[in-house]
Design an enzyme around this catalytic site. Structure first.
Site, PDB file in Angstrom:
ATOM      1  N   HIS A   1      59.395  77.466  48.482  1.00 37.45           N
ATOM      2  CA  HIS A   1      59.066  76.417  47.511  1.00 37.45           C
ATOM      3  C   HIS A   1      60.290  75.596  47.121  1.00 37.45           C
ATOM      4  O   HIS A   1      60.348  75.049  46.015  1.00 37.45           O
ATOM      5  CB  HIS A   1      58.437  77.018  46.248  1.00 37.45           C
ATOM      6  CG  HIS A   1      56.974  77.321  46.394  1.00 37.45           C
ATOM      7  ND1 HIS A   1      56.005  76.328  46.411  1.00 37.45           N
ATOM      8  CD2 HIS A   1      56.319  78.487  46.565  1.00 37.45           C
ATOM      9  CE1 HIS A   1      54.819  76.885  46.550  1.00 37.45           C
ATOM     10  NE2 HIS A   1      54.970  78.194  46.660  1.00 37.45           N
TER      11      HIS A   1
ATOM     12  N   SER B   1      56.389  80.852  42.498  1.00 34.00           N
ATOM     13  CA  SER B   1      55.385  79.793  42.653  1.00 34.00           C
ATOM     14  C   SER B   1      54.425  79.653  41.477  1.00 34.00           C
ATOM     15  O   SER B   1      53.786  78.622  41.344  1.00 34.00           O
ATOM     16  CB  SER B   1      54.597  80.021  43.940  1.00 34.00           C
ATOM     17  OG  SER B   1      53.943  81.261  43.878  1.00 34.00           O
TER      18      SER B   1
ATOM     19  N   LYS C   1      55.257  73.723  54.004  1.00 31.44           N
ATOM     20  CA  LYS C   1      55.185  73.117  52.667  1.00 31.44           C
ATOM     21  C   LYS C   1      55.867  71.742  52.713  1.00 31.44           C
ATOM     22  O   LYS C   1      55.301  70.810  53.263  1.00 31.44           O
ATOM     23  CB  LYS C   1      55.776  74.074  51.625  1.00 31.44           C
ATOM     24  CG  LYS C   1      54.883  75.315  51.445  1.00 31.44           C
ATOM     25  CD  LYS C   1      55.253  76.165  50.242  1.00 31.44           C
ATOM     26  CE  LYS C   1      54.171  77.204  49.961  1.00 31.44           C
ATOM     27  NZ  LYS C   1      54.498  78.558  50.447  1.00 31.44           N
TER      28      LYS C   1
HETATM   29  C1  LIG Z   1      53.931  79.740  51.121  1.00 31.92           C
HETATM   30  C2  LIG Z   1      54.865  80.881  51.116  1.00 31.92           C
HETATM   31  C3  LIG Z   1      54.980  81.730  52.215  1.00 31.92           C
HETATM   32  C4  LIG Z   1      54.093  81.602  53.434  1.00 31.92           C
HETATM   33  O1  LIG Z   1      54.489  80.591  54.257  1.00 31.92           O
HETATM   34  P1  LIG Z   1      53.703  80.359  55.640  1.00 31.92           P
HETATM   35  O2  LIG Z   1      54.683  79.684  56.516  1.00 31.92           O
HETATM   36  O3  LIG Z   1      52.509  79.550  55.309  1.00 31.92           O
HETATM   37  O4  LIG Z   1      53.339  81.719  56.159  1.00 31.92           O
HETATM   38  C5  LIG Z   1      55.930  82.733  52.169  1.00 31.92           C
HETATM   39  N1  LIG Z   1      56.707  82.911  51.088  1.00 31.92           N
HETATM   40  C6  LIG Z   1      56.601  82.140  49.995  1.00 31.92           C
HETATM   41  C7  LIG Z   1      57.502  82.373  48.819  1.00 31.92           C
HETATM   42  C8  LIG Z   1      55.672  81.106  49.971  1.00 31.92           C
HETATM   43  O5  LIG Z   1      55.549  80.342  48.871  1.00 31.92           O
END
Ligand SMILES: *Cc1c(COP(=O)(O)O)cnc(C)c1O
Length: 415
Positions: free
Chosen positions: A218, A190, A249
């Site tokens: 992502h 990220s 996301k």
């Molecule tokens: C955003 C993210 C998470 C967390 O996701 P949630 O559903 O908000 O807990 C986990 N792993 C990665 C790689 C992320 O970018």
């Protein structure tokens, strides 16, 4: 037990140290639905200001999409508000199973299990499927939630240098006598927006008889020709043993997560994963909306195609304007500034210009790698992108960094 003055003083000192070190995280308040144009109160207490949003994970622009909001409303009307029980006790609704089946089909896996979040999916997965006779070999830059999940598991832990396949191979060789080996990586990292070399990882996994686990948070919904994720992008559909991902996301952005993969691994999670067994499931309103999201992105690739075009346009024009950008194809676009104060100052000036971006610096990224991380969305129109490029160019000129590379920027501003 009282909250002693000693405890209070100790916490206050620690919080002051965070303030002094510039590590205190100040929250911003959005006074509108999440979207491309948002009203942001910043600094706290000032009147909300309309800005164009370039810092959300709203990759497909579905956070406030009318079809998604309508599906959520329908879920509320038809299935009520809460479940008031974990699934294994009182049962689950048919729409939860429907969503699991839709995700399985979309991701081209064998089965899927929902979790309250991807953080929970990662927290529960390893402990449910591995034992002390196994080894987890993770990329050194994996997400915090994977690190926490591995900590909760009794299997041996090791890591390989970021995306270094030679190093990964040496680790697989080292542990060839363990019962199971599992390679663990983010699909997309990220901070830089770079993509794991899943094709090479799968080759090595075949050679050394290892499982592959990918957190594709992502990527799910937009990477690859049909938006299935990094496994589609890298041409390894069907070869990833377990994918974890988020519904928080690209897929509407509310909340929820899942493990999707080999059916035995999924079933082990259903029997053993603690955040699944001991935490409430996703509420019907979100499940209903998520079902609509999967339908929408399965029907047409229009949104991920537009996101890809927006990404290309922005990257090309920012490069032409003279910015130092981490190369890639992902809608995360890191504008490299190296100096932490420069990243903060430019982000503030851009906010004044109506462009909402955030500066990232140590400890979120390594020292000397400060940047502004831009995130594009399918909901951005060309005029939004042009406004951002013009504002960046104006502010870049003010700080005299256009056309300058790493060495020149560090010479001017230091690290
Ligand atoms: C955003 C993210 C998470 C967390 O996701 P949630 O559903 O908000 O807990 C986990 N792993 C990665 C790689 C992320 O970018």
């Amino acid at each position: 037990m009282t909250y002693s003055s000693e405890a209070r003083d100790s916490y206050q000192r620690e919080l002051s140290r965070m303030h002094e070190g510039g590590l205190f995280k100040e929250e911003r308040y959005i006074h509108s639905p999440q979207g491309v144009e948002v009203d942001v109160e910043f600094p706290s207490g000032s009147p909300p200001k309309p800005v164009i949003n370039f810092c959300a994970n709203n990759y497909l622009g579905l956070s406030s999409h009318p079809d998604v909001v309508e599906a959520a409303r329908k879920g509320l009307d038809e299935r009520g508000y809460g479940m008031s029980s974990v699934r294994f006790i009182c049962g689950t609704q048919d729409i939860h199973r429907e969503l699991e089946n839709k995700l399985t089909k979309f991701l081209e896996t064998e089965d899927t299990i929902l979790f309250p979040s991807c953080m929970d999916a990662n927290a529960g997965f390893f402990e449910a499927v591995l034992t002390k006779d196994d080894v987890m070999i993770a990329d050194r830059l994996v997400h915090a939630s994977l690190i926490d999940g591995m900590r909760l598991c009794s299997a041996q832990r090791d890591s390989y240098k970021h995306s270094d396949m030679k190093h990964l191979e040496s680790k697989l060789e080292q542990y060839k006598d363990a019962r199971f080996r599992m390679v663990i990586t983010d699909g997309v990292f990220s901070m830089d927006g770079d993509i794991a070399k899943l094709d090479e990882i799968c080759e090595l996994a075949d050679k050394y008889d290892a499982m592959v686990m990918v957190d594709d948070s992502h990527a799910t919904g937009f990477m690859g020709k049909h938006g299935k994720g990094t496994h589609e992008h890298c041409g390894v559909l069907g070869r990833i043993d377990a994918i974890t991902t988020t519904l928080g996301k690209a897929l509407g952005g509310a909340s929820g997560g899942c493990v999707s993969g080999r059916k035995e691994l999924v079933e082990m999670c259903r029997q053993r994963a603690r955040p699944y067994l001991f935490s409430n499931t996703m509420p019907p309103v979100i499940v209903s909306a998520a079902n609509a999201v999967i339908d929408l992105i399965s029907r047409t690739t229009e949104r991920r195609d537009k996101l890809e075009a927006n990404t290309k346009y922005f990257r090309e024009n920012m490069t032409a304007a003279g910015f130092d950008i981490r190369e890639g194809v992902h809608p995360i676009v890191p504008i490299m500034l190296y100096n932490a104060k420069l990243a903060q100052d430019m982000a503030r000036d851009l906010f004044d210009e109506g462009i909402y971006v955030i500066g990232f610096f140590f400890p979120v990224v390594p020292k000397g790698q400060a940047r502004i991380r831009v995130q594009l969305s399918a909901a951005h129109e060309k005029e939004h992108l042009d406004k951002a490029i013009a504002a960046f160019t104006k502010i870049g000129r003010k700080y005299d960094i256009l056309g300058k590379g790493k060495k020149e920027i560090i010479d001017m501003y230091g690290l």
